[in-house]
Structure formats: C-alpha cells, structure tokens
Design a protein around this motif. Structure first.
Motif, PDB file in Angstrom:
ATOM      1  N   ARG A  61      -4.466  94.927 103.640  1.00  0.00           N
ATOM      2  CA  ARG A  61      -3.706  93.697 103.452  1.00  0.00           C
ATOM      3  C   ARG A  61      -2.274  93.992 103.020  1.00  0.00           C
ATOM      4  NH1 ARG A  61      -8.043  90.131  99.868  1.00  0.00           N
ATOM      5  NH2 ARG A  61      -9.676  90.078 101.437  1.00  0.00           N
ATOM      6  N   TYR A  80       0.658  91.997 100.771  1.00  0.00           N
ATOM      7  CA  TYR A  80       1.002  90.905  99.874  1.00  0.00           C
ATOM      8  C   TYR A  80       2.509  90.952  99.628  1.00  0.00           C
ATOM      9  CZ  TYR A  80      -3.870  90.034  98.406  1.00  0.00           C
ATOM     10  OH  TYR A  80      -5.201  89.707  98.366  1.00  0.00           O
ATOM     11  N   LEU A  97      -0.828  86.525  99.446  1.00  0.00           N
ATOM     12  CA  LEU A  97      -1.314  87.263 100.603  1.00  0.00           C
ATOM     13  C   LEU A  97      -0.465  86.919 101.825  1.00  0.00           C
ATOM     14  CD1 LEU A  97      -3.466  89.084 101.951  1.00  0.00           C
ATOM     15  CD2 LEU A  97      -4.848  87.030 102.265  1.00  0.00           C
ATOM     16  N   THR A 136      -3.677  90.191 106.829  1.00  0.00           N
ATOM     17  CA  THR A 136      -4.871  91.024 106.710  1.00  0.00           C
ATOM     18  C   THR A 136      -5.229  91.562 108.081  1.00  0.00           C
ATOM     19  OG1 THR A 136      -5.726  89.658 104.903  1.00  0.00           O
ATOM     20  CG2 THR A 136      -7.306  91.059 106.050  1.00  0.00           C
TER      21      THR A 136
END
Length: 116
Positions: free
Chosen positions: A34, A36, A46, A49
């Motif tokens: 992921r 962020y 976030l 992903t």
C-alpha cells in the motif's frame, strides 16, 4: 525488514512524479502493498493498494484516474505513478507492508510538494 521510498520532490501543478518503494527482509511477492500519504496537519490516509500478484489495484477517490500503483516482484519494488498533480497532493508519501495483523512495516516516507 526494510521498506525504503524514493522519488519525491517539488513539482508544479499538472506535473508528474514516480515514487518507488524497495522492500527487503520478507517474501515480497506474497504480500499486498500500500501507499499512504500524510498532508500537514492531517491524518495519514490510504492512497492505493495492490495485491501480491499485481492485479486488482484500488485507489482513494481523490487520486482515481491520476495515480497508478504497480509492482515488480522480481525487483521487490512497488511504484506509484502520479500524474496531473494538484497542490492538495502535497504531503509525505509512505510505503506500507503488512505481513500479519501485528507484523507490519512503514517506510521513512518521501516528501512530495506540488506548488508553483
């Protein structure tokens, strides 16, 4: 385990940057990864992903259509291609690897500044 981001910098609105995250110390190809980000004075959020195989990328609404997450499992690297950057994309971008619920790792972050 190490997770190291790079590729941040200062860019004008409408410009592009490509972030990279190199991971080591675990079997990279087995885990989702992921990205962020954290803007000044705001909580970390976030951005994108990607699953272990590289398929099914997902994005925050704020970046859909502008950012692309990808990975190269042979290089233990995940990327974030950022196009049409806006001032509100400014922040520190972090790579995140979660191996188990209690076993997860953050990189040190890379600064992205979008400004004239």
């Amino acid at each position: 385990v190490h997770v190291v981001e790079s590729g941040g910098g200062l860019v004008q609105p409408g410009g592009s940057l490509r972030l990279s995250c190199v991971a080591s110390g675990f079997t990279f190809s087995r885990y989702d990864m992921r990205w962020y980000r954290q803007a000044p004075g705001k909580e970390r959020e976030l951005v994108a992903t990607i699953v272990s195989t590289g398929g099914s990328p997902s994005y925050a609404d704020a970046v859909k259509g502008r950012f692309t997450i990808s990975r190269d499992n042979a290089k233990n690297t995940v990327y974030l291609q950022m196009n049409s950057l806006k001032p509100e994309d400014t922040g520190v971008y972090y790579c995140y690897a979660r191996l188990t619920i209690l076993n997860y790792y953050w990189g040190q972050g890379t600064q992205v500044t979008v400004s004239e």
